[in-house]
Scaffold this motif. Sequence first.
Motif, mmCIF file in Angstrom:
data_model
loop_
_atom_site.group_PDB
_atom_site.id
_atom_site.type_symbol
_atom_site.label_atom_id
_atom_site.label_comp_id
_atom_site.label_asym_id
_atom_site.label_seq_id
_atom_site.Cartn_x
_atom_site.Cartn_y
_atom_site.Cartn_z
ATOM 1 N N VAL A 34 29.817 47.456 34.113
ATOM 2 C CA VAL A 34 29.534 46.335 33.379
ATOM 3 C C VAL A 34 30.414 45.192 33.854
ATOM 4 O O VAL A 34 31.573 45.303 34.385
ATOM 5 N N ARG A 35 29.809 44.105 33.789
ATOM 6 C CA ARG A 35 30.774 42.993 33.886
ATOM 7 C C ARG A 35 32.033 42.512 33.484
ATOM 8 O O ARG A 35 32.082 42.801 32.250
ATOM 9 N N ALA A 36 32.819 42.331 34.255
ATOM 10 C CA ALA A 36 34.427 41.911 33.614
ATOM 11 C C ALA A 36 34.654 40.569 33.184
ATOM 12 O O ALA A 36 34.973 39.647 33.850
ATOM 13 N N GLY A 37 34.407 40.541 31.768
ATOM 14 C CA GLY A 37 34.716 39.270 31.301
ATOM 15 C C GLY A 37 33.847 38.101 31.861
ATOM 16 O O GLY A 37 32.653 38.104 32.057
ATOM 17 N N PRO A 38 34.547 37.061 32.058
ATOM 18 C CA PRO A 38 33.773 35.866 32.765
ATOM 19 C C PRO A 38 33.571 35.965 34.296
ATOM 20 O O PRO A 38 33.195 35.068 35.164
ATOM 21 N N LEU A 39 34.041 37.080 34.849
ATOM 22 C CA LEU A 39 34.140 37.209 36.408
ATOM 23 C C LEU A 39 32.520 37.749 36.783
ATOM 24 O O LEU A 39 31.826 38.122 36.065
ATOM 25 N N ASP A 40 32.526 37.454 38.165
ATOM 26 C CA ASP A 40 31.193 38.055 38.621
ATOM 27 C C ASP A 40 31.399 39.445 39.408
ATOM 28 O O ASP A 40 30.259 40.006 39.704
ATOM 29 N N TRP A 41 32.452 40.028 39.125
ATOM 30 C CA TRP A 41 32.881 41.441 39.481
ATOM 31 C C TRP A 41 32.389 42.357 38.177
ATOM 32 O O TRP A 41 32.784 41.833 37.091
ATOM 33 N N ASP A 42 32.454 43.697 38.438
ATOM 34 C CA ASP A 42 32.252 44.701 37.528
ATOM 35 C C ASP A 42 33.846 45.187 37.238
ATOM 36 O O ASP A 42 34.613 44.635 38.038
ATOM 37 N N CYS A 43 33.799 45.983 36.219
ATOM 38 C CA CYS A 43 35.155 46.490 35.677
ATOM 39 C C CYS A 43 36.070 47.193 36.905
ATOM 40 O O CYS A 43 37.007 46.710 37.225
ATOM 41 N N ARG A 44 35.140 47.998 37.736
ATOM 42 C CA ARG A 44 35.843 48.744 38.652
ATOM 43 C C ARG A 44 36.441 47.829 39.829
ATOM 44 O O ARG A 44 37.432 47.888 40.527
ATOM 45 N N ALA A 45 35.514 46.853 40.099
ATOM 46 C CA ALA A 45 35.895 46.020 41.345
ATOM 47 C C ALA A 45 37.039 45.144 40.957
ATOM 48 O O ALA A 45 37.929 44.820 41.587
ATOM 49 N N THR A 46 37.212 44.835 39.688
ATOM 50 C CA THR A 46 38.135 43.832 39.233
ATOM 51 C C THR A 46 39.420 44.690 39.432
ATOM 52 O O THR A 46 40.408 44.072 39.765
ATOM 53 N N ALA A 47 39.444 46.135 38.764
ATOM 54 C CA ALA A 47 40.780 47.009 39.110
ATOM 55 C C ALA A 47 40.923 46.855 40.560
ATOM 56 O O ALA A 47 42.067 46.911 40.945
ATOM 57 N N ALA A 48 39.955 47.316 41.335
ATOM 58 C CA ALA A 48 40.366 47.372 42.726
ATOM 59 C C ALA A 48 40.855 46.028 43.379
ATOM 60 O O ALA A 48 41.823 45.797 44.276
ATOM 61 N N HIS A 49 40.568 44.802 42.647
ATOM 62 C CA HIS A 49 41.002 43.508 43.316
ATOM 63 C C HIS A 49 42.429 43.378 43.037
ATOM 64 O O HIS A 49 43.268 42.775 43.600
ATOM 65 N N VAL A 50 42.728 44.046 41.778
ATOM 66 C CA VAL A 50 44.523 43.983 41.195
ATOM 67 C C VAL A 50 45.307 44.432 42.452
ATOM 68 O O VAL A 50 46.150 44.187 42.843
#
Length: 204
Positions: free
Chosen positions: A27-43
Motif C-alpha cells: 500500500v502507498r506510504a502516506g503522501p509518498l509515491d512509494w509503497d511502504c516496503r519501498a519507503t523502508a528500503a529508502h530509509v
Amino acid sequence: MNADDLDAAVAEMLRLLVPLQDRDWTVRAGPLDWDCRATAAHVAHDLTAYATQLTARPGGHLPPALGVRTSRADGAYLPLDLEVRPDAPPRVVLQIVAACAGLLSLALRAAGPTARAWHWGPTDPSGFAAMGVNETLMHTWDIAQGLNLGWTPPPALSARVLARLFPDAPAGDPVAAHLWCTGRVALPGRPRRTDWAMKAALPE
C-alpha cells in the motif's frame, strides 16, 4: 545530535513496525509515491549514504591511512546506491534498515567533532545524525499512515531535529512543526509545503 539519537529513532521505528511485518506493505506510504516496503528500503539507502559520506569525507579528506586528499570541487555525494533485493519481505527490509543504521551509528561515534563531510556544503557529525533521525522518523510516519496507524514521532527527537536542520520551523508543538517542515501536513495559516530542504551544512 548524536548516535544515541539515531539509535533511539531506529529503535522506535522497529518497535512500531516489526509487529506489523505481515501486513500488506504494497500500500502507498502516506503522501509518498512509494509503497511502504519501498519507503523502508529508502530509509536503509539514505542511512547508508550518510554513513559512507561521513566515513569517506568527500569535500574534506579521507582517513589518513588511505593517503588520499580531495578538493572542495570533489565535494559531492559518492556515486553509490544500496540495492535491496525485490524479493526481500518487509521483515528482512527492516533488518536491513537496522543494519544500515548500525553503520551510521558506528560512523558517528568514530568521527570527531571537527570532522566534515559533504551534504550540500561541509556538514559535521551532528548534521548527519540529525538527517538520519529525520529520515527515520518521517518515513516511519509515512509507513504508519499507509498501514493506518495513528503514530507520531517522539516529541523530544522532533524538537532536536528542528533545532539542527530547520531554522525556519514554526513555534509550538515540535511534532506538528516537524511534519509541516517536511511537507507532510498543513498547519493553521500555513499550507502544506510542496518544496522543502534541510539545512545541515555549516557556514564556511
